[in-house]
Each structure stands twice: as structure tokens, then as C-alpha cells.
Enzyme design. Structure first.
Site, short mmCIF file in Angstrom:
data_model
loop_
_atom_site.label_atom_id
_atom_site.label_comp_id
_atom_site.label_asym_id
_atom_site.label_seq_id
_atom_site.Cartn_x
_atom_site.Cartn_y
_atom_site.Cartn_z
N ARG A 61 -66.01 -0.94 29.39
CA ARG A 61 -64.80 -1.64 28.93
C ARG A 61 -63.78 -1.57 30.04
O ARG A 61 -63.46 -0.49 30.54
CB ARG A 61 -64.28 -0.97 27.65
CG ARG A 61 -62.95 -1.50 27.12
CD ARG A 61 -63.08 -2.98 26.71
NE ARG A 61 -61.97 -3.42 25.92
CZ ARG A 61 -60.78 -3.80 26.40
NH1 ARG A 61 -60.54 -3.75 27.69
NH2 ARG A 61 -59.84 -4.22 25.58
N GLU A 69 -60.96 -12.61 21.82
CA GLU A 69 -62.31 -12.35 21.30
C GLU A 69 -63.20 -13.58 21.49
O GLU A 69 -62.78 -14.70 21.29
CB GLU A 69 -62.25 -11.99 19.81
CG GLU A 69 -61.64 -10.64 19.52
CD GLU A 69 -62.38 -9.48 20.16
OE1 GLU A 69 -63.62 -9.54 20.33
OE2 GLU A 69 -61.71 -8.50 20.51
N ARG A 112 -67.90 3.37 24.79
CA ARG A 112 -67.99 2.59 26.02
C ARG A 112 -67.34 3.36 27.17
O ARG A 112 -66.31 4.00 27.00
CB ARG A 112 -67.29 1.25 25.86
CG ARG A 112 -67.89 0.39 24.78
CD ARG A 112 -67.13 -0.90 24.56
NE ARG A 112 -65.78 -0.63 24.08
CZ ARG A 112 -64.93 -1.56 23.66
NH1 ARG A 112 -65.30 -2.83 23.66
NH2 ARG A 112 -63.72 -1.25 23.23
#
Length: 178
Positions: A61, A69, A112
Site C-alpha cells: 500500500r 476506489e 499490507r
């Protein structure tokens, strides 16, 4: 524990032996790269990319940014989401060698790896490029703020120059009109 041993342990956890790892079989040129370097295996969306580090595939990330999104299962596609995803794929095509720079936290709540991502070939700061081009907004995620000032400045300029999502959407949280 010595400082050297602690640093080595931290590097192992941060760059590949932490939670959520899966082994990638086959030829792996990432195994011969310096620590903190990897090979892009898949752009996921506008602010997330899969990277192979020492034979381990990690979901990375990008720190300090947020893009609309484009693939979340629980949220609708947002204005400029597909464009942000496409731009990240252009900046980091599969096979690109990257250098990952950590901040305070190694991982987010989803497991992440958190990093500022740089293309190894030309040292392009990908997080910053996405903000400067208007594909992402700067987003503060304390305590990971080492590069926040430069990201904020890039966003202010992108907004002022009406680049990317700013004239089209006004922010990153606008549902795509369908």
C-alpha cells in the site's frame, strides 16, 4: 539484543517474512536484488501494488496517498478510480524493479506492507507522481508522515492547476455516475 541484530530482524519482517506472505515458485530475479527492492507482479488499484521480494509476494500500500476506489468489493467504483488504476499500471508495469522505502509502521491493519515506492530504473517517486498528476490526493496516515509535506505540496499544485481528478470529481470519494 544488539542493535545490528535488531535491525536485521526488523528488515526481515518488513521485507518479506511477515504475515500474509505466499511463496512464488519459479525463476525469481527478486532474490538477487538488494534489501528493500522487489519486482512488480501486479498493479491492484490506484494505490496498491503486488511486489515480489526475495521470492515472497507482498501486497504493498503506497503511503501518504489515497486514490478513488476501482476494485473494492464493499464499495462502488469512484470517479477517476479506473484512471488512477490505469496510471499506476503505466508507472509500474509488471516486471518493473522497485525500491520500497518504509516509514514508522511496517504494515496496515489489513496486513499490507506500507511503503513509499520508487522505480529503481529512474528513482521516480511513484506516490508523489500520482499526487502531482492528479490521480491521487495526499492523505495523512499517522504516524507514517516522513514525506507528507512534499505530498501535500504536490496536491496543492495539482488542485491549483486543475489536473486529473480535481476538475472531474473534486475529491477521491465521489461515486462514479453510471
Amino acid at each position: 539484543m544488539s542493535a545490528c541484530r535488531a535491525a536485521a530482524l526488523l528488515a526481515l519482517v518488513a521485507f518479506g517474512l511477515g504475515a500474509g506472505c505466499t511463496w512464488v515458485e519459479g525463476d525469481d530475479r527478486s532474490a538477487s536484488l538488494p534489501a528493500g527492492h522487489g519486482i512488480v507482479t501486479r498493479p491492484v488499484d490506484g494505490d496498491t501494488v503486488d511486489v515480489r521480494i526475495d521470492g515472497v509476494e507482498e501486497r504493498v500500500r503506497l503511503i501518504g496517498i489515497d486514490t478513488p476506489e476501482s476494485v473494492a468489493e464493499d464499495r462502488p467504483v469512484e470517479c477517476f478510480g479506473p484512471e488512477a488504476k490505469d496510471r499506476l499500471a503505466e508507472l509500474l508495469p509488471v516486471g518493473t524493479e522497485v525500491r520500497l522505502e518504509r516509514d514508522v509502521e511496517a504494515r496496515d491493519r489489513y496486513g499490507r506492507l506500507l511503503a513509499y515506492v520508487f522505480r529503481a530504473g529512474d528513482d521516480l517517486h511513484v506516490n508523489l507522481a500520482l499526487v502531482a498528476e492528479g490521480f491521487a490526493e495526499a492523505r495523512r496516515y499517522d504516524p507514517n508522515v516522513a514525506r507528507q509535506a512534499e505530498l501535500d505540496a504536490a496536491e496543492a499544485e495539482a488542485r491549483a492547476e486543475q489536473r486529473g481528478l480535481w476538475p472531474a470529481c473534486g475529491s477521491t470519494d465521489v461515486p462514479l455516475e453510471g
